[in-house]
Scaffold this active site. Structure first.
Site, short mmCIF file in Angstrom:
data_model
loop_
_atom_site.label_atom_id
_atom_site.label_comp_id
_atom_site.label_asym_id
_atom_site.label_seq_id
_atom_site.Cartn_x
_atom_site.Cartn_y
_atom_site.Cartn_z
N TYR A 92 -13.94 -12.25 -6.06
CA TYR A 92 -13.99 -13.05 -4.83
C TYR A 92 -13.69 -14.51 -5.17
CZ TYR A 92 -16.53 -9.06 -2.81
OH TYR A 92 -16.91 -7.82 -2.37
N ASN A 115 -11.42 -5.80 5.87
CA ASN A 115 -10.00 -5.46 5.76
C ASN A 115 -9.70 -4.17 6.55
OD1 ASN A 115 -7.39 -4.82 4.95
ND2 ASN A 115 -8.00 -4.23 2.89
N CYS A 123 -7.87 -4.19 -1.17
CA CYS A 123 -9.21 -4.74 -1.34
C CYS A 123 -9.98 -3.99 -2.43
CB CYS A 123 -9.97 -4.72 -0.02
SG CYS A 123 -10.08 -3.12 0.77
N HIS A 124 -9.52 -2.80 -2.81
CA HIS A 124 -10.17 -2.06 -3.89
C HIS A 124 -9.98 -2.75 -5.24
CE1 HIS A 124 -6.03 -0.48 -3.78
NE2 HIS A 124 -6.17 -0.29 -5.09
N GLU A 150 -4.77 3.57 -10.73
CA GLU A 150 -3.91 2.45 -11.11
C GLU A 150 -4.05 2.10 -12.59
OE1 GLU A 150 -4.12 -0.91 -8.48
OE2 GLU A 150 -3.98 0.35 -6.70
#
Length: 158
Positions: A92, A115, A123-124, A150
């Site tokens: 953040y 979101n 946002c993950h 990812e």
């Protein structure tokens, strides 16, 4: 607001409901069941195809047009989230700094939680400044799955 069309994608993290107007995607929702009155359009079909490519491992960036509903601050945060590359994370505080509001970490967290287009607006990829996973509207297990997908997380998460 323009008419919203809906489509679905059965992903490894559950059924995704994708909403879009004639020109842009406005929502991606984690849902248990499909709506009865579904009528997809080209925008929604494009997003479904891009999500399928993402989950198959062949797409790392989304380029479908987006039009999320929110405040100017939220939209600024969501746009900045799109700058976090595939396979990387940010906190953040990182996002607050990058939008020129270094004291706004909590507000960034609140915007992140609202979101309306998860996965496409990644946002993950936001983790705690201590490197730990933070909350995720779709459930922490989904966030963990997406980060593993990812290549960000190993199979062991604390």
């Amino acid at each position: 607001m323009d008419a919203v069309f809906w489509g679905y994608y059965e992903s490894p993290v559950g059924l995704l409901e994708i909403g879009g107007t004639e020109t842009a995607i406005v929502a991606v929702n984690f849902v248990e069941q499909r709506r009865a009155d579904v009528a997809a359009n080209v925008t929604v079909e494009t997003a479904v195809a891009q999500l399928a490519e993402y989950f198959s491992g062949t797409r790392t960036m989304f380029d479908v047009p987006l039009a999320p509903e929110g405040t100017d601050f939220q939209k600024m945060v969501w746009q900045e989230l799109r700058n976090i590359p595939y396979g990387q994370t940010a906190s953040y505080g990182d996002i607050a700094n990058s939008i020129g509001k270094p004291k706004a970490s909590r507000a960034v967290g609140a915007a992140n939680g609202k979101n309306p287009i998860p996965i496409i607006v990644p946002c993950h990829r936001i983790i705690g400044s201590n490197g730990k996973l933070t909350g995720y509207g779709g459930g922490l297990w989904r966030k963990e799955w997406l980060l593993k997908h990812e290549g960000i997380l190993e199979s062991e998460v604390h």
